[in-house]
Design a protein around this motif. Sequence first.
Motif, PDB file in Angstrom:
ATOM      1  N   LEU A  39      -9.743  -1.269  -8.052  1.00  0.00           N
ATOM      2  CA  LEU A  39      -8.930  -2.439  -8.372  1.00  0.00           C
ATOM      3  C   LEU A  39      -7.451  -2.070  -8.469  1.00  0.00           C
ATOM      4  N   ALA A  40      -7.172  -0.861  -8.958  1.00  0.00           N
ATOM      5  CA  ALA A  40      -5.776  -0.412  -9.057  1.00  0.00           C
ATOM      6  C   ALA A  40      -5.124  -0.347  -7.683  1.00  0.00           C
ATOM      7  N   THR A  41      -5.902   0.008  -6.659  1.00  0.00           N
ATOM      8  CA  THR A  41      -5.323   0.060  -5.311  1.00  0.00           C
ATOM      9  C   THR A  41      -4.954  -1.339  -4.822  1.00  0.00           C
ATOM     10  N   ALA A  42      -5.766  -2.343  -5.151  1.00  0.00           N
ATOM     11  CA  ALA A  42      -5.449  -3.713  -4.754  1.00  0.00           C
ATOM     12  C   ALA A  42      -4.160  -4.179  -5.427  1.00  0.00           C
ATOM     13  N   ARG A  43      -4.010  -3.837  -6.676  1.00  0.00           N
ATOM     14  CA  ARG A  43      -2.786  -4.204  -7.404  1.00  0.00           C
ATOM     15  C   ARG A  43      -1.560  -3.561  -6.766  1.00  0.00           C
ATOM     16  N   MET A  44      -1.682  -2.288  -6.384  1.00  0.00           N
ATOM     17  CA  MET A  44      -0.548  -1.584  -5.796  1.00  0.00           C
ATOM     18  C   MET A  44      -0.193  -2.143  -4.424  1.00  0.00           C
ATOM     19  N   ARG A  45      -1.218  -2.532  -3.632  1.00  0.00           N
ATOM     20  CA  ARG A  45      -0.924  -3.107  -2.316  1.00  0.00           C
ATOM     21  C   ARG A  45      -0.153  -4.418  -2.453  1.00  0.00           C
ATOM     22  N   ALA A  46      -0.436  -5.185  -3.498  1.00  0.00           N
ATOM     23  CA  ALA A  46       0.285  -6.438  -3.711  1.00  0.00           C
ATOM     24  C   ALA A  46       1.780  -6.172  -3.878  1.00  0.00           C
ATOM     25  N   VAL A  47       2.135  -5.156  -4.683  1.00  0.00           N
ATOM     26  CA  VAL A  47       3.541  -4.834  -4.914  1.00  0.00           C
ATOM     27  C   VAL A  47       4.179  -4.293  -3.640  1.00  0.00           C
ATOM     28  N   GLU A  48       3.488  -3.367  -2.990  1.00  0.00           N
ATOM     29  CA  GLU A  48       4.049  -2.742  -1.790  1.00  0.00           C
ATOM     30  C   GLU A  48       4.365  -3.764  -0.707  1.00  0.00           C
ATOM     31  N   GLU A  49       3.460  -4.710  -0.499  1.00  0.00           N
ATOM     32  CA  GLU A  49       3.607  -5.649   0.615  1.00  0.00           C
ATOM     33  C   GLU A  49       4.265  -6.965   0.210  1.00  0.00           C
ATOM     34  N   GLY A  50       4.381  -7.235  -1.092  1.00  0.00           N
ATOM     35  CA  GLY A  50       4.936  -8.503  -1.533  1.00  0.00           C
ATOM     36  C   GLY A  50       4.014  -9.666  -1.229  1.00  0.00           C
ATOM     37  N   LEU A  51       2.696  -9.421  -1.330  1.00  0.00           N
ATOM     38  CA  LEU A  51       1.698 -10.438  -0.995  1.00  0.00           C
ATOM     39  C   LEU A  51       0.687 -10.594  -2.127  1.00  0.00           C
ATOM     40  N   PRO A  52       0.245 -11.824  -2.409  1.00  0.00           N
ATOM     41  CA  PRO A  52      -0.884 -11.984  -3.336  1.00  0.00           C
ATOM     42  C   PRO A  52      -2.137 -11.342  -2.750  1.00  0.00           C
ATOM     43  N   VAL A  53      -2.959 -10.797  -3.624  1.00  0.00           N
ATOM     44  CA  VAL A  53      -4.203 -10.147  -3.214  1.00  0.00           C
ATOM     45  C   VAL A  53      -5.353 -10.744  -4.019  1.00  0.00           C
ATOM     46  N   ALA A  54      -6.403 -11.170  -3.327  1.00  0.00           N
ATOM     47  CA  ALA A  54      -7.617 -11.665  -3.977  1.00  0.00           C
ATOM     48  C   ALA A  54      -8.764 -10.740  -3.615  1.00  0.00           C
ATOM     49  N   GLN A  55      -9.502 -10.274  -4.601  1.00  0.00           N
ATOM     50  CA  GLN A  55     -10.613  -9.353  -4.363  1.00  0.00           C
ATOM     51  C   GLN A  55     -11.891  -9.910  -4.977  1.00  0.00           C
ATOM     52  N   ALA A  56     -12.907 -10.088  -4.130  1.00  0.00           N
ATOM     53  CA  ALA A  56     -14.228 -10.531  -4.588  1.00  0.00           C
ATOM     54  C   ALA A  56     -15.171  -9.340  -4.533  1.00  0.00           C
ATOM     55  N   ALA A  57     -15.729  -8.984  -5.675  1.00  0.00           N
ATOM     56  CA  ALA A  57     -16.620  -7.828  -5.775  1.00  0.00           C
ATOM     57  C   ALA A  57     -17.997  -8.288  -6.245  1.00  0.00           C
ATOM     58  N   ASN A  58     -19.026  -7.670  -5.725  1.00  0.00           N
ATOM     59  CA  ASN A  58     -20.385  -8.118  -6.002  1.00  0.00           C
ATOM     60  C   ASN A  58     -20.749  -8.022  -7.482  1.00  0.00           C
ATOM     61  N   MET A  59     -20.491  -6.850  -8.088  1.00  0.00           N
ATOM     62  CA  MET A  59     -20.783  -6.688  -9.509  1.00  0.00           C
ATOM     63  C   MET A  59     -19.521  -6.572 -10.343  1.00  0.00           C
ATOM     64  N   GLY A  60     -18.369  -6.542  -9.709  1.00  0.00           N
ATOM     65  CA  GLY A  60     -17.097  -6.415 -10.389  1.00  0.00           C
ATOM     66  C   GLY A  60     -16.364  -5.167  -9.919  1.00  0.00           C
ATOM     67  N   ILE A  61     -15.090  -5.147 -10.111  1.00  0.00           N
ATOM     68  CA  ILE A  61     -14.320  -6.134 -10.859  1.00  0.00           C
ATOM     69  C   ILE A  61     -13.655  -7.088  -9.862  1.00  0.00           C
ATOM     70  N   THR A  62     -13.953  -8.380  -9.994  1.00  0.00           N
ATOM     71  CA  THR A  62     -13.328  -9.413  -9.179  1.00  0.00           C
ATOM     72  C   THR A  62     -12.014  -9.822  -9.850  1.00  0.00           C
ATOM     73  N   ALA A  63     -10.938  -9.901  -9.058  1.00  0.00           N
ATOM     74  CA  ALA A  63      -9.626 -10.202  -9.653  1.00  0.00           C
ATOM     75  C   ALA A  63      -8.659 -10.664  -8.579  1.00  0.00           C
ATOM     76  N   ALA A  64      -7.498 -11.143  -9.023  1.00  0.00           N
ATOM     77  CA  ALA A  64      -6.431 -11.546  -8.112  1.00  0.00           C
ATOM     78  C   ALA A  64      -5.094 -11.162  -8.725  1.00  0.00           C
ATOM     79  N   PHE A  65      -4.126 -10.848  -7.840  1.00  0.00           N
ATOM     80  CA  PHE A  65      -2.785 -10.444  -8.258  1.00  0.00           C
ATOM     81  C   PHE A  65      -1.754 -11.259  -7.484  1.00  0.00           C
ATOM     82  N   ASP A  66      -0.623 -11.505  -8.134  1.00  0.00           N
ATOM     83  CA  ASP A  66       0.454 -12.157  -7.409  1.00  0.00           C
ATOM     84  C   ASP A  66       1.227 -11.113  -6.610  1.00  0.00           C
ATOM     85  N   ALA A  67       2.304 -11.533  -5.954  1.00  0.00           N
ATOM     86  CA  ALA A  67       3.025 -10.641  -5.049  1.00  0.00           C
ATOM     87  C   ALA A  67       3.822  -9.568  -5.779  1.00  0.00           C
TER      88      ALA A  67
END
Length: 487
Positions: A403-431
């Motif tokens: 999940l930390a990698t998804a958060r970092m990609r959001a900052v690097e690219e300036g894009l919201p990121v939505a992650q759906a995970a089967n057992m978790g952790i499902t989350a979303a980040f702004d840009a």
Amino acid sequence: MILADLLVGAFAALALPPLFFLPALALGLLYLYRCTQDASSVRQLALHAFFFGLGYHTLALSWLTNAILTRAHEFWWAVPIAAPGCALILAPLTVVPVLLCRLAPSGLSRMILLAALWTLADMARVFIFTGFPWNPTGSVFELPGLAGDILIQPAAYIGVDGLSFLAALTGLLVWHSHRARIFLGIFYAAWIGAGWYRLSHPTLLPVTNPVVALLQGNVQERDILSRSGALDAFRLYLRLTNEGVARAREVAADRSVVYLWPESGFPGLLDEDEAARRLIAQAADGAWGMIGSDRRDAQNRFYNSVMALDESGQIAAVYDKATLVPFGEYQPRFIPFNLLPDQLTPGRGLATWSLPALGQVGPMVCYEIIFSGHVIGPSRPSWLANVTNDAWFGNSAGPRQHLATARMRAVEEGLPVAQAANMGITAAFDASGHELGRLPWGHADSLVIALPSPQPPTIFARYGRSLPLILCAFGVFLAVFLGRQQS
């Protein structure tokens, strides 16, 4: 000696997600630096560095044992060696910077050189098999909440690898002198101020992203592998789809609604099951969706895919996972015997879909989101969608690190990121990498998020990993310059 190296290396890994015990990294790097001073020979120094790296990566990747346990009846022999085996491959990348930094005189020049070379070795992990840049050192700044939000903002300019350089340099300079500690205090005060300002004054593009319903079914990995609970899992995701879409429509206003099933969310071959697609469309009540499913082509090759379904259940687009997990989804060719019962075929590469309801979206599958500077297809999307099945990892550090990698990609690219995970952790980040919501591990539910607008392309999005490379090159140049001044 070996035991001390292993223990100190493992202790240093406590700075990584999800513990974030930052003093551990500083103490670990101090130990390595002292080894460069005290080792009586190059061989002894290499051994210090190797066993330090072995301990560091073994603890950092200890969650790999959970993945093996899901198929313990087949790979029982790999249970005690999964994490140490991967660490054995990565440990030499600790040896190289430690040996080379000894070329600089002791003191400031050697510390700067060690930080730069440590970062370059970290970056080189993308060249191991299909790449394994898991747990970059810069992820130590991804503390929970506002503190982490502020500290990771420089990633928009220098990426997580640039943060790795700053983390390593900080961990060394804090031991150098009183003046160095004063400099670090001023530097971090400026860093925090700039990070706060960037968070408080985001520049957003005039793009309206959809409201997404992220579905987390909490289906056990053994049920996915055996297909024993396939029907129950399918019914569960139909119910979650119906509930999630209904909740999303309550907040959607004039926005479109999209639902996301995780990787392997559909327990079969979705493109070959028209009846299942009709049932999904009925549950979605006119919404578009993205569903993780296996796929088989005309040559009987299998892919790990995500498919876009329109309001009638027709497949509007297919993305095949392009970067596969070594030893998990494919077997490196140099191994002369068969380890994996089934192997997947890689897709053609990253893509950007432009579809009704979904808008401009970059689909990804699980492992692919860990690659800094390599998450965008030929054209820039307005948001990133990652479907994953972190049930493999168990309730361990693995899902948190992913999940930390998804958060970092959001900052690097300036894009919201939505992650759906089967057992978790499902989350979303702004840009800006700020968390918008999450579902905890082991909980079946839907998470409804109104995705905010993207930011303009960041400096890092434009120039990628060349920027941290330049930063490290500057560090090497500065170390050489200071070394000549000392001699």
